[in-house]
Design a protein around this motif. Structure first.
Motif, short mmCIF file in Angstrom:
data_model
loop_
_atom_site.label_atom_id
_atom_site.label_comp_id
_atom_site.label_asym_id
_atom_site.label_seq_id
_atom_site.Cartn_x
_atom_site.Cartn_y
_atom_site.Cartn_z
N GLU A 1 0.83 -1.21 0.00
CA GLU A 1 0.00 0.00 0.00
C GLU A 1 0.86 1.25 0.00
OE1 GLU A 1 -3.73 1.94 2.57
OE2 GLU A 1 -2.95 -0.05 3.03
N GLU A 2 1.91 1.27 0.82
CA GLU A 2 2.86 2.38 0.85
C GLU A 2 4.22 1.82 0.46
OE1 GLU A 2 2.83 4.33 4.58
OE2 GLU A 2 0.72 4.92 4.46
N THR A 3 4.83 2.43 -0.55
CA THR A 3 6.02 1.81 -1.15
C THR A 3 7.20 2.77 -1.17
OG1 THR A 3 4.62 0.45 -2.56
CG2 THR A 3 6.93 0.63 -3.15
N LYS A 4 8.35 2.24 -0.74
CA LYS A 4 9.63 2.93 -0.87
C LYS A 4 10.64 1.91 -1.37
CE LYS A 4 13.05 5.85 -0.34
NZ LYS A 4 13.25 6.99 -1.25
N ASP B 1 13.64 -4.37 -4.11
CA ASP B 1 13.40 -4.47 -2.68
C ASP B 1 12.55 -3.28 -2.24
OD1 ASP B 1 14.82 -6.78 -2.51
OD2 ASP B 1 16.66 -5.85 -1.74
N LEU B 2 11.46 -3.57 -1.54
CA LEU B 2 10.54 -2.55 -1.08
C LEU B 2 10.55 -2.53 0.45
CD1 LEU B 2 7.55 -3.45 -3.45
CD2 LEU B 2 9.51 -1.97 -3.92
N ARG B 3 10.71 -1.33 1.01
CA ARG B 3 10.77 -1.20 2.46
C ARG B 3 9.42 -1.59 3.07
NH1 ARG B 3 12.72 4.45 4.31
NH2 ARG B 3 14.64 3.59 3.39
N PRO C 1 0.81 -6.03 4.99
CA PRO C 1 0.08 -6.83 3.99
C PRO C 1 0.71 -6.71 2.60
CG PRO C 1 -1.43 -5.53 5.33
CD PRO C 1 -0.06 -5.04 5.66
N VAL C 2 0.79 -7.84 1.91
CA VAL C 2 1.33 -7.91 0.56
C VAL C 2 0.20 -8.32 -0.38
CG1 VAL C 2 3.00 -9.03 -0.96
CG2 VAL C 2 3.60 -8.55 1.42
N PHE C 3 0.04 -7.57 -1.50
CA PHE C 3 -1.08 -7.76 -2.41
C PHE C 3 -0.62 -8.36 -3.74
CE2 PHE C 3 -1.81 -3.94 0.18
CZ PHE C 3 -2.94 -4.32 0.87
N ALA C 4 -1.47 -9.19 -4.34
CA ALA C 4 -1.21 -9.70 -5.68
C ALA C 4 -1.33 -8.57 -6.68
CB ALA C 4 -2.21 -10.81 -6.02
N THR C 5 -0.40 -8.49 -7.62
CA THR C 5 -0.40 -7.39 -8.59
C THR C 5 -1.12 -7.76 -9.88
OG1 THR C 5 1.78 -8.11 -9.35
CG2 THR C 5 1.70 -6.36 -7.68
N ALA C 6 -1.67 -8.97 -9.97
CA ALA C 6 -2.45 -9.38 -11.14
C ALA C 6 -3.25 -10.63 -10.77
CB ALA C 6 -1.54 -9.66 -12.34
N VAL D 1 -6.27 -16.25 -7.24
CA VAL D 1 -6.31 -14.95 -6.57
C VAL D 1 -6.64 -13.87 -7.57
CG1 VAL D 1 -4.67 -15.64 -4.78
CG2 VAL D 1 -3.83 -14.59 -6.87
N ARG D 2 -7.21 -12.81 -7.09
CA ARG D 2 -7.51 -11.64 -7.91
C ARG D 2 -6.54 -10.52 -7.57
NH1 ARG D 2 -12.63 -11.63 -10.16
NH2 ARG D 2 -11.69 -9.98 -11.45
N GLN D 3 -6.35 -9.63 -8.51
CA GLN D 3 -5.47 -8.49 -8.28
C GLN D 3 -5.96 -7.70 -7.06
OE1 GLN D 3 -5.63 -5.07 -11.02
NE2 GLN D 3 -3.43 -5.35 -11.33
N GLY D 4 -5.06 -7.43 -6.13
CA GLY D 4 -5.41 -6.71 -4.91
C GLY D 4 -5.68 -7.61 -3.72
N ASP D 5 -5.76 -8.95 -3.92
CA ASP D 5 -5.96 -9.87 -2.78
C ASP D 5 -4.70 -9.92 -1.93
OD1 ASP D 5 -8.47 -10.43 -3.69
OD2 ASP D 5 -7.98 -12.43 -4.47
N VAL D 6 -4.87 -10.04 -0.61
CA VAL D 6 -3.74 -10.20 0.29
C VAL D 6 -3.24 -11.64 0.18
CG1 VAL D 6 -2.96 -10.16 2.68
CG2 VAL D 6 -4.57 -8.44 1.87
N ILE D 7 -1.96 -11.80 -0.15
CA ILE D 7 -1.39 -13.13 -0.31
C ILE D 7 -0.43 -13.49 0.82
CG2 ILE D 7 -1.62 -13.10 -2.82
CD1 ILE D 7 1.34 -12.34 -2.98
N GLY D 8 -0.10 -12.52 1.67
CA GLY D 8 0.80 -12.78 2.78
C GLY D 8 1.19 -11.49 3.47
N TYR D 9 2.17 -11.62 4.38
CA TYR D 9 2.64 -10.47 5.15
C TYR D 9 4.17 -10.44 5.12
CZ TYR D 9 -2.16 -10.30 6.80
OH TYR D 9 -3.53 -10.21 6.85
N SER D 10 4.72 -9.26 4.95
CA SER D 10 6.17 -9.11 4.78
C SER D 10 6.91 -9.53 6.04
CB SER D 10 6.51 -7.65 4.44
OG SER D 10 6.12 -6.81 5.50
#
Length: 309
Positions: free
Chosen positions: A140-143, A166-168, A174-179, A223-232
């Motif tokens: 959701e918030e990316t660096k 690598d994203l901070r 939460p990590v989301f599917a991008t497609a 899974v659909r785009q935007g679904d939570v697939i795990g946690y960092s």
């Protein structure tokens, strides 16, 4: 045989007499013999040590000469590699010119999105591509802390290809599917990415999400785009909590930055930055695919009976 000896020492002060018994004489003789043996032993030891030192110096000189020969061979091989690389570069330029003349390759002035003809795509087709092909950020918030390319590995300490971005992210983000896609892998992986998720998407694309703390899906799930697939998290070869994100096409890693910046408002950016994919062919196949259900329905639907008033 005399048991003792008298020794007289005379000086300006007078004479002094000393008696040297046979026992003392033997003691002095034995001491002299021991000292003589020690001297001879020391001399022999010094001789052998000098021989060893000489041998070591010869061995050191031999190693030095071998190092000089190896460095010379390395310089020769490096020059050979550079020469061959230059020859390949020239051949590549000549091949590009031949392809350009034969019409097999577009000119540099032809933009990729013009050849793709995105203007002819409907909004529905564009939205379908944006959900079928990885687009947007998996957080959701990316660096971005490390981009795609060669770098010094933060754990291994040697130069290595960084096949993603690598994203901070702190642990538990939460990590989301991008497609849209199907889960190909979900769990610990021996590649160093720790707990990992791999999604398989349409048109030969796939995405990888590494160093996760936990997953919320399992292999075979859709899974659909935007679904939570795990946690960092910070699993695997990781120096700090973050998300490792990859985009692949036909098992080849691509720089994910253009895919993460791709959106409906910024639609052409991907086609101008990622030229190793046959976007025009993909778009034509997509157009046919989206038209196929309507054509099949018109062919397979039975004719409706006429009704009387």
């Amino acid at each position: 045989m005399r048991d003792q000896y008298r020794i007289t020492i005379t000086s300006f002060e007078g004479s002094h007499h000393y008696t040297l018994t046979q026992l003392m004489r033997r003691f002095l003789a034995a001491t002299a013999a021991v000292l003589g043996v020690l001297f001879v032993g020391g001399f022999i030891s010094i001789y052998f040590l000098s021989s060893e030192l000489y041998s070591l110096k010869k061995f050191q000189d031999q190693i030095k000469n071998e190092n000089i020969a190896l460095l010379a061979e390395q310089e020769r091989l490096q020059a050979s590699v550079e020469e061959k690389a230059a020859a390949l570069s020239v051949m590549g330029e000549e091949l590009d010119s031949i392809e350009l003349m034969m019409g097999l390759k577009p000119g540099a002035e032809d933009e990729l999105y013009e050849r793709l003809d995105t203007a002819s795509q409907t909004v529905q087709e564009k939205r379908y591509m944006l959900t079928s092909i990885p687009s947007g950020y998996p957080l959701e918030e990316t660096k971005v802390t490390s981009f795609f390319g060669m770098r010094k590995h933060p754990v291994l300490g040697k130069m290595k290809l960084h096949g993603g971005a690598d994203l901070r992210a702190s642990i538990g983000t939460p990590v989301f599917a991008t497609a849209d896609g199907v889960v190909e892998w979900a769990g610990m992986h021996e590649s160093g990415l720790g707990r990992m998720v791999k999604l398989s998407h349409n048109f030969g694309f796939s995405t990888v999400y590494g160093h996760l703390d936990k997953t919320t899906i399992s292999v075979g799930d859709y899974v659909r785009q935007g679904d939570v697939i795990g946690y960092s998290g910070n699993t695997g070869l990781s120096s700090a909590p973050h998300l490792h994100y990859e985009v692949r096409h036909l098992h080849r890693r691509l720089a994910p930055r253009a895919f993460m910046e791709w959106s409906l408002e910024n639609y052409d950016v991907l086609f101008t930055k990622e030229e190793r994919i046959k976007w025009d062919s993909l778009a034509k196949a997509l157009k046919k695919q989206m038209a196929l259900p309507e054509r099949r329905w018109s062919q397979l639907a039975p004719a409706l009976p006429a009704t009387s008033s």
